[in-house]
Scaffold this motif. Structure first.
Motif, PDB file in Angstrom:
ATOM      1  N   ARG A  50      36.007  66.597  20.265  1.00  0.00           N
ATOM      2  CA  ARG A  50      36.548  66.859  18.932  1.00  0.00           C
ATOM      3  C   ARG A  50      36.860  68.344  18.751  1.00  0.00           C
ATOM      4  NH1 ARG A  50      33.322  62.367  17.370  1.00  0.00           N
ATOM      5  NH2 ARG A  50      31.417  63.602  17.170  1.00  0.00           N
ATOM      6  N   GLY A  51      35.998  69.193  19.305  1.00  0.00           N
ATOM      7  CA  GLY A  51      36.266  70.632  19.252  1.00  0.00           C
ATOM      8  C   GLY A  51      37.508  71.010  20.028  1.00  0.00           C
ATOM      9  N   LEU A  52      37.694  70.412  21.187  1.00  0.00           N
ATOM     10  CA  LEU A  52      38.880  70.692  21.995  1.00  0.00           C
ATOM     11  C   LEU A  52      40.155  70.237  21.301  1.00  0.00           C
ATOM     12  CD1 LEU A  52      37.685  69.635  25.572  1.00  0.00           C
ATOM     13  CD2 LEU A  52      38.330  71.938  24.871  1.00  0.00           C
ATOM     14  N   ALA A  53      40.089  69.100  20.602  1.00  0.00           N
ATOM     15  CA  ALA A  53      41.287  68.515  20.000  1.00  0.00           C
ATOM     16  C   ALA A  53      41.718  69.226  18.727  1.00  0.00           C
ATOM     17  CB  ALA A  53      41.046  67.035  19.696  1.00  0.00           C
ATOM     18  N   ALA A  54      40.840  70.030  18.149  1.00  0.00           N
ATOM     19  CA  ALA A  54      41.175  70.717  16.900  1.00  0.00           C
ATOM     20  C   ALA A  54      42.412  71.601  17.119  1.00  0.00           C
ATOM     21  CB  ALA A  54      39.997  71.568  16.436  1.00  0.00           C
ATOM     22  N   GLY A  55      43.372  71.461  16.244  1.00  0.00           N
ATOM     23  CA  GLY A  55      44.592  72.268  16.352  1.00  0.00           C
ATOM     24  C   GLY A  55      45.729  71.569  17.052  1.00  0.00           C
ATOM     25  N   TYR A  56      45.458  70.430  17.693  1.00  0.00           N
ATOM     26  CA  TYR A  56      46.526  69.655  18.331  1.00  0.00           C
ATOM     27  C   TYR A  56      47.044  68.604  17.344  1.00  0.00           C
ATOM     28  CZ  TYR A  56      45.569  71.661  22.931  1.00  0.00           C
ATOM     29  OH  TYR A  56      45.424  72.523  23.988  1.00  0.00           O
ATOM     30  N   ASP A  57      48.347  68.424  17.301  1.00  0.00           N
ATOM     31  CA  ASP A  57      48.943  67.505  16.333  1.00  0.00           C
ATOM     32  C   ASP A  57      48.702  66.038  16.683  1.00  0.00           C
ATOM     33  OD1 ASP A  57      49.939  69.593  14.825  1.00  0.00           O
ATOM     34  OD2 ASP A  57      51.841  69.654  15.917  1.00  0.00           O
ATOM     35  N   ASP A  58      48.750  65.711  17.962  1.00  0.00           N
ATOM     36  CA  ASP A  58      48.661  64.302  18.357  1.00  0.00           C
ATOM     37  C   ASP A  58      47.754  64.150  19.573  1.00  0.00           C
ATOM     38  OD1 ASP A  58      49.161  61.576  18.432  1.00  0.00           O
ATOM     39  OD2 ASP A  58      50.966  61.808  19.673  1.00  0.00           O
ATOM     40  N   PRO A  59      46.470  64.457  19.414  1.00  0.00           N
ATOM     41  CA  PRO A  59      45.569  64.358  20.578  1.00  0.00           C
ATOM     42  C   PRO A  59      45.298  62.901  20.931  1.00  0.00           C
ATOM     43  CG  PRO A  59      44.306  64.792  18.598  1.00  0.00           C
ATOM     44  CD  PRO A  59      45.760  64.872  18.195  1.00  0.00           C
ATOM     45  N   PRO A  60      45.039  62.604  22.200  1.00  0.00           N
ATOM     46  CA  PRO A  60      44.656  61.238  22.567  1.00  0.00           C
ATOM     47  C   PRO A  60      43.416  60.795  21.791  1.00  0.00           C
ATOM     48  CG  PRO A  60      45.141  62.538  24.528  1.00  0.00           C
ATOM     49  CD  PRO A  60      45.111  63.492  23.372  1.00  0.00           C
ATOM     50  N   ARG A  61      43.460  59.559  21.298  1.00  0.00           N
ATOM     51  CA  ARG A  61      42.302  59.008  20.599  1.00  0.00           C
ATOM     52  C   ARG A  61      41.139  58.853  21.570  1.00  0.00           C
ATOM     53  NH1 ARG A  61      46.573  55.894  19.446  1.00  0.00           N
ATOM     54  NH2 ARG A  61      45.801  54.188  20.775  1.00  0.00           N
ATOM     55  N   VAL A  62      39.931  58.957  21.066  1.00  0.00           N
ATOM     56  CA  VAL A  62      38.738  58.845  21.904  1.00  0.00           C
ATOM     57  C   VAL A  62      37.821  57.760  21.349  1.00  0.00           C
ATOM     58  CG1 VAL A  62      36.679  60.015  22.785  1.00  0.00           C
ATOM     59  CG2 VAL A  62      38.841  61.268  22.588  1.00  0.00           C
ATOM     60  N   ARG A  63      37.435  56.834  22.188  1.00  0.00           N
ATOM     61  CA  ARG A  63      36.413  55.844  21.857  1.00  0.00           C
ATOM     62  C   ARG A  63      35.292  55.943  22.875  1.00  0.00           C
ATOM     63  NH1 ARG A  63      37.223  50.638  22.463  1.00  0.00           N
ATOM     64  NH2 ARG A  63      39.196  50.687  23.632  1.00  0.00           N
ATOM     65  N   THR A  64      34.090  55.589  22.490  1.00  0.00           N
ATOM     66  CA  THR A  64      32.964  55.586  23.415  1.00  0.00           C
ATOM     67  C   THR A  64      32.328  54.205  23.438  1.00  0.00           C
ATOM     68  OG1 THR A  64      31.344  56.272  21.738  1.00  0.00           O
ATOM     69  CG2 THR A  64      32.483  58.030  22.948  1.00  0.00           C
ATOM     70  N   THR A  65      31.776  53.846  24.578  1.00  0.00           N
ATOM     71  CA  THR A  65      31.119  52.545  24.710  1.00  0.00           C
ATOM     72  C   THR A  65      30.101  52.584  25.836  1.00  0.00           C
ATOM     73  OG1 THR A  65      31.475  50.161  25.062  1.00  0.00           O
ATOM     74  CG2 THR A  65      32.918  51.668  26.277  1.00  0.00           C
ATOM     75  N   THR A  66      29.083  51.765  25.707  1.00  0.00           N
ATOM     76  CA  THR A  66      28.109  51.586  26.793  1.00  0.00           C
ATOM     77  C   THR A  66      28.317  50.234  27.483  1.00  0.00           C
ATOM     78  OG1 THR A  66      26.497  50.709  25.198  1.00  0.00           O
ATOM     79  CG2 THR A  66      26.365  53.067  25.726  1.00  0.00           C
ATOM     80  N   ASP A  67      29.426  49.573  27.158  1.00  0.00           N
ATOM     81  CA  ASP A  67      29.753  48.284  27.772  1.00  0.00           C
ATOM     82  C   ASP A  67      30.917  48.473  28.738  1.00  0.00           C
ATOM     83  OD1 ASP A  67      29.503  45.211  27.742  1.00  0.00           O
ATOM     84  OD2 ASP A  67      31.641  45.543  27.355  1.00  0.00           O
ATOM     85  N   LEU A  68      30.683  48.232  30.007  1.00  0.00           N
ATOM     86  CA  LEU A  68      31.697  48.488  31.025  1.00  0.00           C
ATOM     87  C   LEU A  68      32.955  47.663  30.798  1.00  0.00           C
ATOM     88  CD1 LEU A  68      32.555  49.816  33.709  1.00  0.00           C
ATOM     89  CD2 LEU A  68      31.416  47.925  34.899  1.00  0.00           C
ATOM     90  N   ASP A  69      32.801  46.381  30.491  1.00  0.00           N
ATOM     91  CA  ASP A  69      33.973  45.529  30.323  1.00  0.00           C
ATOM     92  C   ASP A  69      34.845  45.995  29.163  1.00  0.00           C
ATOM     93  OD1 ASP A  69      32.954  44.114  32.414  1.00  0.00           O
ATOM     94  OD2 ASP A  69      32.753  42.203  31.358  1.00  0.00           O
ATOM     95  N   THR A  70      34.216  46.441  28.099  1.00  0.00           N
ATOM     96  CA  THR A  70      34.977  46.963  26.961  1.00  0.00           C
ATOM     97  C   THR A  70      35.802  48.175  27.374  1.00  0.00           C
ATOM     98  OG1 THR A  70      33.338  46.173  25.369  1.00  0.00           O
ATOM     99  CG2 THR A  70      34.773  47.968  24.641  1.00  0.00           C
ATOM    100  N   ALA A  71      35.218  49.030  28.193  1.00  0.00           N
ATOM    101  CA  ALA A  71      35.929  50.234  28.639  1.00  0.00           C
ATOM    102  C   ALA A  71      37.114  49.894  29.524  1.00  0.00           C
ATOM    103  CB  ALA A  71      34.965  51.152  29.382  1.00  0.00           C
ATOM    104  N   LEU A  72      36.962  48.881  30.370  1.00  0.00           N
ATOM    105  CA  LEU A  72      37.988  48.589  31.372  1.00  0.00           C
ATOM    106  C   LEU A  72      39.154  47.773  30.837  1.00  0.00           C
ATOM    107  CD1 LEU A  72      35.743  47.702  34.441  1.00  0.00           C
ATOM    108  CD2 LEU A  72      36.952  49.842  33.997  1.00  0.00           C
ATOM    109  N   ARG A  73      38.904  46.965  29.831  1.00  0.00           N
ATOM    110  CA  ARG A  73      39.925  46.028  29.376  1.00  0.00           C
ATOM    111  C   ARG A  73      41.198  46.765  28.937  1.00  0.00           C
ATOM    112  NH1 ARG A  73      36.642  43.269  26.658  1.00  0.00           N
ATOM    113  NH2 ARG A  73      36.179  41.711  28.260  1.00  0.00           N
TER     114      ARG A  73
END
Length: 446
Positions: A50-73
């Protein structure tokens, strides 16, 4: 495009996200999904991003998960940078070997064997989930030992997994700069395995300029690998080795240097401090990460540089970046069809004479929308090739041992390694690692 980052709570993940922020061409990664087994580490890294993205107009969205299948889908690319056993496992990789008078290093020598034995089964299971949930995804592997793990994952994913490392491109960049040349305008002659390769040529405008570098003491002094290994030794080899060859060419010195605190122990302390600090002061996450990164980068291979008198790392090296740029360039070449040439870890085929066709080797590759294709290389001299053949035999034995649970093959892998001096020592290594690393004991319960 969606990028899944496996090991998403890792300290170096912000480097990858920073590279994505600077990438404005289309198509680009629009969403990053961070996967990790530790929700606490994911939370810390998310604060930094979030600190890195500050000041960028269209930064890539970030999601977090502890479920491998959710991450890979639905992932277009999967970046794998997991550490099975964590840094505690790395410290054991180092210490068990050092206590037996051997090299203590995470990818080279017995530590690399131990790392591979516990990581291969996890990597193959991950590959199987990728094949099931994101069969069209390209996998960029940075999980160490990178060549070995890439080779294991290829059994499931074939050409869609490519291994990367920042050591070769760093070497090429330093060699070109030492001659006053633009690194983007040279073609390297480089071949070997991950953390076991040699720069044997450097073409510029149709001429090999490496002999000019080897003959010039002042220019060689600007190349960290030459300072680390000594200009006379490098000149005698007729090639500039990857920095990890230090552990083969200066084994006694490397073992002696390990009598103090190991690299893994230093990183474990540093990263524990960083993650705890961000949890206490999340608003200061980016500044804390920047300080910790600088400390980490400047201390890289510090024990070797101290022993050999190589001096501190250059400011240019520290600012040049590493594997995150390679990952981004590889994704761009595939996703946007931007042809390029890169040093990567891929199936050998006939590119590097003397090594098996199915072995993963580290060589220059042509990359475009269809993937990476190894370019034919010059045959390595006998002394180089023999070492590469022996280490490749170890890597392939590790893969078989890990996938079959064979204790005999695990001992064989240790015993065959050129940095292990007896079969009896190999047996003691397996017992020592089993006693200290639960993840390895689970593969070889004894």
């Amino acid at each position: 495009m969606r990028l899944a980052v496996l090991g998403g709570g890792g300290f170096r993940v912000p480097l990858v996200y920073g590279a994505l922020l600077r990438d404005t061409a289309k198509p680009r990664v629009e969403e990053v999904v961070l996967y990790d087994v530790s929700p606490q580490r994911l939370e810390v890294v998310a604060h930094v991003l979030r600190g890195l993205a500050a000041g960028y107009d269209d930064p890539p969205r970030v999601r977090t998960t502890t479920d491998l299948d959710t991450a890979l889908r639905d992932a277009s690319f999967v970046f794998s940078a997991v550490r099975v056993g964590g840094l505690a496992g790395r410290t054991a990789d180092e210490r068990v070997a050092l206590e037996l008078g051997l090299i203590g290093q995470e990818t080279t020598g017995p530590g690399g064997v131990a790392f591979g034995l516990r990581t291969v089964p996890v990597a193959v299971r991950v590959a199987e989930r990728i094949a099931a949930l994101a069969p069209r995804a390209w996998v960029i592997n940075f999980t160490n030992p990178a060549g070995m793990i890439t080779e294991a994952m290829r059994r499931v994913l074939g050409e869609r997994v490519i291994g990367i490392c920042d050591s070769p491109i760093g070497l090429v960049r330093r060699a070109a700069a030492a001659l006053g040349l633009d690194p983007a305008r040279v073609s390297p002659g480089y071949a070997g395995l991950n953390h076991l390769g040699w720069l044997y040529g450097l073409e510029h405008e149709g001429r090999d300029v490496l002999p000019r570098l080897l003959a010039d003491d002042a220019a060689l002094a600007q190349v960290e690998e030459a300072r680390l290994l000594g200009p006379d030794w490098v000149r005698g080899l007729g090639a500039v080795p990857n920095e990890y060859l230090y552990y083969y060419y200066f084994t006694r010195e490397a073992v002696a240097a390990g009598s103090g605190r190991t690299r893994g122990e230093s990183l474990l302390e540093q990263q524990d401090r960083f993650y705890a600090g961000v949890r206490e002061r999340p608003g200061d996450a980016l500044a804390q990460w920047t300080r910790a990164r600088r400390e980490r980068d400047t201390s890289y291979m510090a024990e070797a540089r101290e022993v050999t008198g190589a001096g501190d790392r250059s400011a240019a090296d520290l600012e040049a970046g590493g594997y995150e740029g390679i990952a981004l360039a590889l994704m761009a070449a595939i996703a946007r069809g931007e042809p390029t040439t890169m040093i990567l870890n891929v199936r050998n085929g006939t590119a590097l004479p003397g090594l098996p066709a199915d072995a993963v080797v580290e060589v220059p590759c042509a990359v475009d929308a269809s993937g990476a294709r190894p370019l034919a290389t010059r045959a390595l001299p006998g002394a180089f090739l023999g070492l590469a053949q022996q280490v490749k035999a170890v890597e392939q034995t590790v893969i078989e041992a890990a996938l079959t649970g064979s204790e005999h093959l695990a001992v064989t892998a240790f015993a065959l390694h050129p940095l292990v001096d007896s079969v009896s020592t190999a047996r003691r290594l397996l017992d020592g690692y089993r006693a200290r690393i639960p993840e390895l004991a689970a593969v070889f319960p004894g």
